[in-house]
Motif scaffolding. Structure first.
Motif, PDB file in Angstrom:
ATOM      1  N   GLN A  47     -18.367  -5.226  35.855  1.00 45.97           N
ATOM      2  CA  GLN A  47     -18.891  -6.554  35.564  1.00 45.97           C
ATOM      3  C   GLN A  47     -17.795  -7.448  34.969  1.00 45.97           C
ATOM      4  O   GLN A  47     -17.105  -7.079  34.024  1.00 45.97           O
ATOM      5  N   ASN A  48     -17.613  -8.626  35.579  1.00 42.92           N
ATOM      6  CA  ASN A  48     -16.617  -9.621  35.161  1.00 42.92           C
ATOM      7  C   ASN A  48     -15.184  -9.091  35.245  1.00 42.92           C
ATOM      8  O   ASN A  48     -14.295  -9.589  34.543  1.00 42.92           O
ATOM      9  N   THR A  60     -11.458 -12.639  42.923  1.00 46.11           N
ATOM     10  CA  THR A  60     -12.814 -12.943  42.490  1.00 46.11           C
ATOM     11  C   THR A  60     -13.196 -12.103  41.290  1.00 46.11           C
ATOM     12  O   THR A  60     -12.709 -10.975  41.128  1.00 46.11           O
ATOM     13  N   PHE A  61     -14.035 -12.664  40.431  1.00 46.40           N
ATOM     14  CA  PHE A  61     -14.666 -11.905  39.356  1.00 46.40           C
ATOM     15  C   PHE A  61     -15.957 -11.310  39.906  1.00 46.40           C
ATOM     16  O   PHE A  61     -16.759 -12.025  40.523  1.00 46.40           O
ATOM     17  N   TYR A  62     -16.167 -10.026  39.651  1.00 48.19           N
ATOM     18  CA  TYR A  62     -17.409  -9.426  40.115  1.00 48.19           C
ATOM     19  C   TYR A  62     -18.530  -9.735  39.121  1.00 48.19           C
ATOM     20  O   TYR A  62     -18.413  -9.419  37.930  1.00 48.19           O
ATOM     21  N   THR A  63     -19.610 -10.330  39.612  1.00 47.12           N
ATOM     22  CA  THR A  63     -20.729 -10.710  38.746  1.00 47.12           C
ATOM     23  C   THR A  63     -22.060 -10.155  39.245  1.00 47.12           C
ATOM     24  O   THR A  63     -23.116 -10.526  38.720  1.00 47.12           O
ATOM     25  N   GLY A  64     -22.024  -9.282  40.244  1.00 50.57           N
ATOM     26  CA  GLY A  64     -23.256  -8.765  40.820  1.00 50.57           C
ATOM     27  C   GLY A  64     -23.819  -7.589  40.040  1.00 50.57           C
ATOM     28  O   GLY A  64     -23.285  -7.162  39.014  1.00 50.57           O
ATOM     29  N   SER A  65     -24.912  -7.030  40.584  1.00 53.02           N
ATOM     30  CA  SER A  65     -25.588  -5.911  39.920  1.00 53.02           C
ATOM     31  C   SER A  65     -25.499  -4.613  40.707  1.00 53.02           C
ATOM     32  O   SER A  65     -25.993  -3.589  40.246  1.00 53.02           O
ATOM     33  N   LEU A  95      -7.635  -3.890  41.557  1.00 55.38           N
ATOM     34  CA  LEU A  95      -8.550  -4.211  40.473  1.00 55.38           C
ATOM     35  C   LEU A  95      -7.746  -4.476  39.203  1.00 55.38           C
ATOM     36  O   LEU A  95      -6.902  -3.663  38.814  1.00 55.38           O
ATOM     37  N   VAL A  96      -7.989  -5.599  38.573  1.00 55.91           N
ATOM     38  CA  VAL A  96      -7.435  -5.905  37.260  1.00 55.91           C
ATOM     39  C   VAL A  96      -8.567  -5.784  36.257  1.00 55.91           C
ATOM     40  O   VAL A  96      -9.553  -6.533  36.313  1.00 55.91           O
ATOM     41  N   ARG A  97      -8.451  -4.821  35.365  1.00 58.38           N
ATOM     42  CA  ARG A  97      -9.491  -4.608  34.342  1.00 58.38           C
ATOM     43  C   ARG A  97      -9.215  -5.484  33.121  1.00 58.38           C
ATOM     44  O   ARG A  97      -8.061  -5.634  32.707  1.00 58.38           O
ATOM     45  N   LEU A  98     -10.280  -6.040  32.583  1.00 53.67           N
ATOM     46  CA  LEU A  98     -10.184  -6.895  31.406  1.00 53.67           C
ATOM     47  C   LEU A  98     -10.906  -6.253  30.227  1.00 53.67           C
ATOM     48  O   LEU A  98     -11.936  -5.599  30.401  1.00 53.67           O
ATOM     49  N   GLU A  99     -10.360  -6.463  29.039  1.00 51.98           N
ATOM     50  CA  GLU A  99     -11.039  -6.162  27.789  1.00 51.98           C
ATOM     51  C   GLU A  99     -10.898  -7.382  26.897  1.00 51.98           C
ATOM     52  O   GLU A  99      -9.788  -7.898  26.725  1.00 51.98           O
TER      53      GLU A  99
END
Length: 383
Positions: A301-302, A289-294, A324-328
């Motif tokens: 985020q994302n 899942t992509f995290y989109t919460g606050s 966790l897979v981190r995106l840039e």
């Protein structure tokens, strides 16, 4: 639906033997394990609590807009409704709404109706929230999926296009099939019509989601067994164009050509799509899942969370964690453990994460089919 296979080690006898071995070695049947949350390790500020400990063999999850959590199973053959009636983010009741089903792993909710995936059928329970105590007989929207049980359990979800996405795993460890439906991700209309293949060369995905900005489909894939402890890697993939081929059974990961089918793959006029991110070998990635919460810090985020169910035939166990897979710039740049501890240092296992689901407050649910538990992940900077 029957098919002709060119297959190594995928006979029904071997499949049944391996299935029993998996259940015995990993303790997939729940009910004999007590969750021990103090063994879990995660980044500072995060905390795991128990949302429900009464959901035997808890697998895929979906949630209605009113807050009813529906949970599928694999071995148990049941589907549950989990109710948080007082809104305190802890379940008050668990209702069995269906039983005696064939591996009803996948669940999805749309317009008041619950969709449940068996091996060869997709069922729809109409107006389910008004009939939790006395569910209606399901409508069979399609019974035209293969009957093979090997990788036959399914994760399902509705995409941004309003269609129901349904994977069809390979009916073996490693094989080719004359039937193009195997090792694919398909999609159908909500009434079961209009089936089409959207991705090929996918050995067994049990979790997918859509990027919150681009709408691209991202999915985990469990690569083949019996190439040793460290080969091949499992995969996180991204679909950017309908019909892309992700390599199975020819190419695994970026450059691991299969010892039986790799040479044929090299000669094919096919551009194989390599993974967006290589994952650990045999970690069995499922929910994503992509995290989109606050609730979580802005750095999450994302970003992509993955539930790793854990290896079953590796000489030293691996997985049994959330990563966790981190995106840039929407591209993966790192892959790291996020929650560990279900796998103990002595090799014993008390939990196996399966699926992830974000709640409206930004917390995240994690299902565990080993202990029959659904956890809730929260963040508080003052902890």
């Amino acid at each position: 639906m029957k098919s002709k296979l060119t297959n190594t080690g995928s006979s029904r006898v071997l499949f049944l033997f391996l299935s029993v071995s998996i259940l015995v070695s990993c303790g997939t049947f729940s009910g004999d394990i007590e969750p021990t949350l103090d063994e879990l390790v995660m980044p500072e500020g995060f905390q795991v609590s128990i949302y429900s400990s009464e959901v035997p063999n808890a697998r895929s999850m979906t949630r209605s807009p009113s807050g009813v959590l529906f949970v599928g199973t694999r071995q148990a053959g049941k589907v549950y409704a989990v109710l948080d009636e007082d809104g305190d983010f802890q379940a008050d009741r668990v209702i069995t709404i269906a039983e005696g089903l064939e591996m009803p792993n996948g669940v999805a909710f749309r317009d008041g109706d619950l969709y449940v995936a068996e091996v060869s059928r997709i069922l729809r329970y109409d107006d389910i929230e008004d009939h939790l105590e006395n569910p209606p007989d399901p409508v069979v929207i399609t019974d035209d999926y293969p009957t093979e049980e090997h990788h036959g359990w399914k994760y399902i979800d509705f995409g941004p296009d309003g269609k129901l996405y349904v994977p069809v795993g390979a009916p073996c460890n490693i094989c080719e099939s004359e039937d193009e439906i195997f090792a694919t991700i398909t999609r159908i209309n909500p009434d079961g019509t209009g089936r089409e293949i959207v991705a090929r060369g996918v050995r067994n995905t049990v979790g997918f989601t859509w990027h919150p900005e681009t709408g691209n489909l991202w999915f985990t894939d469990n690569n083949r067994d019996w190439m040793g402890d460290d080969l091949p890697p499992c995969e996180l993939n991204r679909l950017t164009e309908q019909g892309q081929h992700f390599g199975y059974p020819y190419l695994h990961g970026n450059e691991v050509w299969d010892p039986e089918f790799g040479e044929k793959g090299k000669s094919m006029d096919t551009d194989f799509t390599t993974p967006a991110q290589l994952l650990g070998p045999h970690v069995a990635p499922l929910g994503v899942t992509f995290y989109t919460g606050s609730m979580f810090p802005a750095e999450y985020q994302n970003q992509i969370f993955i539930a790793e169910h854990g290896s079953w035939n590796r000489s030293e166990k691996i997985g049994y964690r959330v990563t966790l897979v981190r995106l840039e710039n929407r591209q993966p740049v790192s892959y790291e453990p996020f929650i560990e501890g279900w796998l103990r240092e002595d090799g014993s296992v008390w939990g196996r994460p399966v699926a992830l689901l974000q709640l409206e407050d930004g917390s995240m649910l994690i299902s565990d089919d080993r202990s029959g538990t659904i956890y809730r992940l929260t963040y508080n900077s003052n902890q």
